[in-house]
Enzyme design. Structure first.
Site, short mmCIF file in Angstrom:
data_model
loop_
_atom_site.label_atom_id
_atom_site.label_comp_id
_atom_site.label_asym_id
_atom_site.label_seq_id
_atom_site.Cartn_x
_atom_site.Cartn_y
_atom_site.Cartn_z
N GLU A 1 11.95 12.16 0.10
CA GLU A 1 10.49 12.52 0.46
C GLU A 1 9.67 11.60 0.41
O GLU A 1 8.61 11.59 1.62
CB GLU A 1 10.34 13.53 -0.77
N THR A 2 9.69 10.58 -0.33
CA THR A 2 8.66 9.52 -0.09
C THR A 2 8.63 8.82 1.27
O THR A 2 7.66 8.73 1.82
CB THR A 2 8.98 8.23 -1.18
#
Length: 118
Positions: A39-40
């Protein structure tokens, strides 16, 4: 999480994360840690694609965990599946120190104008 960003462009985002400190009780890389890395990276790529004055907000993420990692680092490579004006989708492949696939994730972000004051 101790994620280290190695490369960040609107077409490719690469990050590295240690296994140590990101494990579940059995000493294996926590699946949630893989998702955080994915997600980062996908969010950074989406924000870079969106450009100044716009933000990226997560809509969906999924992950398939292929094998365990017990030590060393994992590296995530995010590449775009689709980059539009309002939605960006990325595939993130996470591998171990021996270049074996640990996890495959897909993240979709909504792209929108930043709220006033942001």
């Amino acid at each position: 999480m101790d994620i280290e960003l190695l490369q960040a462009t609107p077409q490719r985002v690469v990050g590295r994360m240690p296994v140590l400190g990101n494990t579940q009780p059995y000493g294996l890389l926590h699946g949630g840690a893989s998702v955080v890395l994915a997600e980062t990276l996908g969010s950074i790529g989406s924000a870079l694609h969106a450009g100044e004055g716009r933000i990226a907000v997560g809509l969906d993420i999924n992950a398939t965990h292929h094998r365990a990692a017990r030590s060393g680092h994992v590296v995530g490579v995010a590449t775009p599946l689709s980059l539009g004006r309002s939605v960006a989708a990325w595939e993130v492949v996470i591998t171990d120190d021996e270049h074996r696939r640990v996890c495959t994730s897909r993240i979709t972000c909504m792209l929108r104008d930043a709220p006033p004051g942001a």
